[in-house]
Motif scaffolding. Structure first.
Motif, PDB file in Angstrom:
ATOM      1  N   TYR A  60       0.703  -1.244  -0.010  1.00 36.07           N
ATOM      2  CA  TYR A  60       0.047   0.104  -0.064  1.00 36.07           C
ATOM      3  C   TYR A  60       0.964   1.222  -0.121  1.00 36.07           C
ATOM      4  O   TYR A  60       0.656   1.947  -0.674  1.00 36.07           O
ATOM      5  CB  TYR A  60      -1.027  -0.049   1.181  1.00 36.07           C
ATOM      6  N   TYR A 116      -6.277   3.485  -2.267  1.00 34.63           N
ATOM      7  CA  TYR A 116      -5.449   2.184  -2.911  1.00 34.63           C
ATOM      8  C   TYR A 116      -6.308   2.095  -4.536  1.00 34.63           C
ATOM      9  O   TYR A 116      -6.574   0.911  -4.609  1.00 34.63           O
ATOM     10  CB  TYR A 116      -5.748   0.919  -1.903  1.00 34.63           C
ATOM     11  N   PRO A 174      -3.522  -3.496  -5.579  1.00 38.76           N
ATOM     12  CA  PRO A 174      -4.688  -3.631  -4.665  1.00 38.76           C
ATOM     13  C   PRO A 174      -5.166  -5.028  -4.954  1.00 38.76           C
ATOM     14  O   PRO A 174      -5.505  -5.851  -4.096  1.00 38.76           O
ATOM     15  CB  PRO A 174      -5.588  -2.571  -5.239  1.00 38.76           C
TER      16      PRO A 174
END
Length: 170
Positions: free
Chosen positions: A90, A132, A146
């Motif tokens: 992330y 994201y 993601p």
């Protein structure tokens, strides 16, 4: 004896190297397949032969990386798993996307992009990045991150359920 112990350690090292070479070769095939598949996403896209070649590569190129990831997967407890995904996937993805958006003046000067993008649009894209949903400039390939993060979480919890073992290892 020491000699036997040394031979056993050497054998384990050779097996480890061989396994790494095997995985590296498979990942290399995957990388070449991704590049080749994308190479056929050009003006010749509607050519039946090019379309067939592209579809062939697309049938397996991402599956190779999922297989390698599953093969090399090391189980972690929930906290460590989520921390690892947050830091290694992330944060890195968001950082690259936001940096690419903040560099828009440079991209314009260099001629990489030629459209005028408003501050409002940049702020909207940065907001999506933090959700994201990669939307930076020149970051199209990050759509995968993601998806990979969610797949890793599902895989981890599935392994725990099927092995009837808690993710914490109990």
């Amino acid at each position: 004896s020491r000699a036997e112990q040394s031979r056993a350690e050497q054998s384990r090292a050779e097996q480890s190297r061989a396994r790494s070479d095997y995985i590296d070769i498979i990942k290399g095939i995957g990388i070449i397949s991704i590049v080749a598949g994308h190479a056929f996403n050009t003006d010749i896209y509607f050519d039946p032969i090019a379309d067939g070649v592209r579809k062939f590569f697309y049938t397996y190129h991402l599956a190779i990386f999922f297989w390698c990831s599953g093969y090399l997967y090391k189980r972690k407890n929930r906290k460590d798993l989520l921390k690892s995904i947050f830091i290694n996937q992330y944060l890195k993805t968001v950082t690259v996307c936001v940096a690419s958006l903040l560099l828009i003046p440079l991209w314009s000067i260099l001629g990489v992009i030629n459209s005028k993008i408003t501050v409002r649009e940049i702020m909207g894209r940065i907001f999506r990045d933090f959700l994201y949903n990669p939307s930076g400039i020149l970051t199209g390939a990050l759509w995968f991150m993601p998806f990979f993060s969610v797949a890793t979480i599902i895989f981890s919890f599935s392994i725990s359920c099927f092995l009837n073992i808690d993710v914490d290892g109990r």
